[in-house]
Write an enzyme that holds these catalytic residues in place. Structure first.
Site, mmCIF file in Angstrom:
data_model
loop_
_atom_site.group_PDB
_atom_site.id
_atom_site.type_symbol
_atom_site.label_atom_id
_atom_site.label_comp_id
_atom_site.label_asym_id
_atom_site.label_seq_id
_atom_site.Cartn_x
_atom_site.Cartn_y
_atom_site.Cartn_z
ATOM 1 N N ASP A 1 -0.691 1.375 22.627
ATOM 2 C CA ASP A 1 -0.566 2.572 23.441
ATOM 3 C C ASP A 1 0.546 3.396 22.828
ATOM 4 O O ASP A 1 1.638 2.893 22.558
ATOM 5 C CB ASP A 1 -0.276 2.264 24.908
ATOM 6 C CG ASP A 1 -0.642 3.473 25.768
ATOM 7 O OD1 ASP A 1 -1.838 3.794 25.866
ATOM 8 O OD2 ASP A 1 0.280 4.132 26.296
ATOM 9 N N GLY B 1 -4.825 13.124 15.401
ATOM 10 C CA GLY B 1 -4.029 13.502 16.565
ATOM 11 C C GLY B 1 -3.039 14.627 16.273
ATOM 12 O O GLY B 1 -3.385 15.649 15.671
ATOM 13 N N ASP C 1 -0.630 14.634 14.210
ATOM 14 C CA ASP C 1 0.011 14.484 12.894
ATOM 15 C C ASP C 1 0.374 15.809 12.205
ATOM 16 O O ASP C 1 1.459 15.921 11.632
ATOM 17 C CB ASP C 1 -0.856 13.637 11.958
ATOM 18 C CG ASP C 1 -0.719 12.142 12.229
ATOM 19 O OD1 ASP C 1 0.163 11.768 13.022
ATOM 20 O OD2 ASP C 1 -1.483 11.359 11.648
ATOM 21 N N LYS D 1 2.995 6.975 5.750
ATOM 22 C CA LYS D 1 3.021 7.009 7.211
ATOM 23 C C LYS D 1 3.232 5.595 7.759
ATOM 24 O O LYS D 1 3.954 5.396 8.732
ATOM 25 C CB LYS D 1 1.727 7.632 7.778
ATOM 26 C CG LYS D 1 1.804 7.775 9.291
ATOM 27 C CD LYS D 1 0.590 8.399 9.947
ATOM 28 C CE LYS D 1 0.750 8.329 11.471
ATOM 29 N NZ LYS D 1 -0.467 8.661 12.215
ATOM 30 N N ARG E 1 3.779 3.525 14.390
ATOM 31 C CA ARG E 1 2.848 2.384 14.390
ATOM 32 C C ARG E 1 3.231 1.384 13.300
ATOM 33 O O ARG E 1 3.221 0.172 13.522
ATOM 34 C CB ARG E 1 1.409 2.917 14.186
ATOM 35 C CG ARG E 1 0.331 1.866 14.315
ATOM 36 C CD ARG E 1 -1.036 2.501 14.536
ATOM 37 N NE ARG E 1 -1.067 3.251 15.785
ATOM 38 C CZ ARG E 1 -0.981 4.590 15.869
ATOM 39 N NH1 ARG E 1 -0.938 5.330 14.782
ATOM 40 N NH2 ARG E 1 -0.959 5.187 17.044
#
Ligand code: ITT
Length: 197
Positions: A67, A147, A149, A169, A175
């Site tokens: 999430d 999203g 980004d 990334k 993440r």
């Protein structure tokens, strides 16, 4: 080999996990189509736990849930846990964010990612969180990622997530950082002898 189901319907996240999990001795599977999990938590961690438990129970396999979302200082932490529900598409989410940020002198923000791993009975066995500080750009830049980004510039990098390779990334992102904390624990849980079934 143990099976790990990625408890996410978000293709962008699933792509990132496929890359992050590459070196682990696990059979990685996508979540069954049509499986919807309600997210009623008030925190990223609560929602990650809900998704991991629900998907593990319904598949009878280990499940990894994520999430995540963007907390913007000038918006009091919004969209936060509502990042996916902010609008109907990535383009509309970005447009709404830029509209709400119009003229805002302070553009600080933070991406947050909570990960939870549940065993086949739905019991949460591992939990971690990763963060990535940055700023909201005035206009989108770059074509990679998903999203928000293109409008998130990573602190100290001068680049948006959408201008980075997947390796970059994964190194600096929320993440990737959460996963770096999870990886040794996953490695232990799925070590060849006494491996989780
Ligand atoms: P699942 O719950 O099925 O995993 P979701 O898209 O609904 O998919 P979340 O509830 O965690 O996932 O919402 C997170 C939203 O935050 C996501 O839809 C994106 O809009 C945004 N987001 C999360 N991580 C991101 C990233 O690395 N880059 C850009 N946007 C991200």
């Amino acid at each position: 080999m143990s099976v790990l189901v990625i408890a996410s319907g978000n293709a962008g996240k699933v792509r990132e996990f496929a890359h992050l999990l590459e070196s682990l001795p696990l059979e990685v599977r996508a979540m069954p189509e049509g499986l919807e999990v309600e997210e009623t938590g008030h925190t990223f961690a609560e929602n990650a736990r809900q998704k991991a438990t629900a998907v593990a129970r319904s598949t009878g396999c280990w499940a990894l849930a994520d999430d995540s979302g963007l907390a913007v200082d000038a918006l009091g932490g919004a969209p936060g846990v509502h990042s996916a529900r902010y609008a109907d598409s990535d383009a509309a989410r970005i447009e709404r964010l830029l509209t709400e940020m119009e003229g805002a002198p302070e553009r600080g923000a933070c991406f947050v990612c909570a990960l939870a791993v549940a065993d086949p009975d739905g019991v949460v066995r591992l939990e971690v969180e990763g963060r990535c500080p940055g700023t909201i750009l005035e206009a989108p830049r770059g074509t990679g990622g998903f999203g928000y980004d293109p409008v998130f510039e990573v602190a100290g990098s001068g680049r948006s997530f959408a201008e980075m390779t997947k390796e970059e990334k994964a190194r600096v992102g929320h993440r990737g950082r959460a996963f770096a904390a999870l990886e040794p624990q996953l490695g232990e849980l799925f070590a060849p002898e006494g491996a989780a079934g």
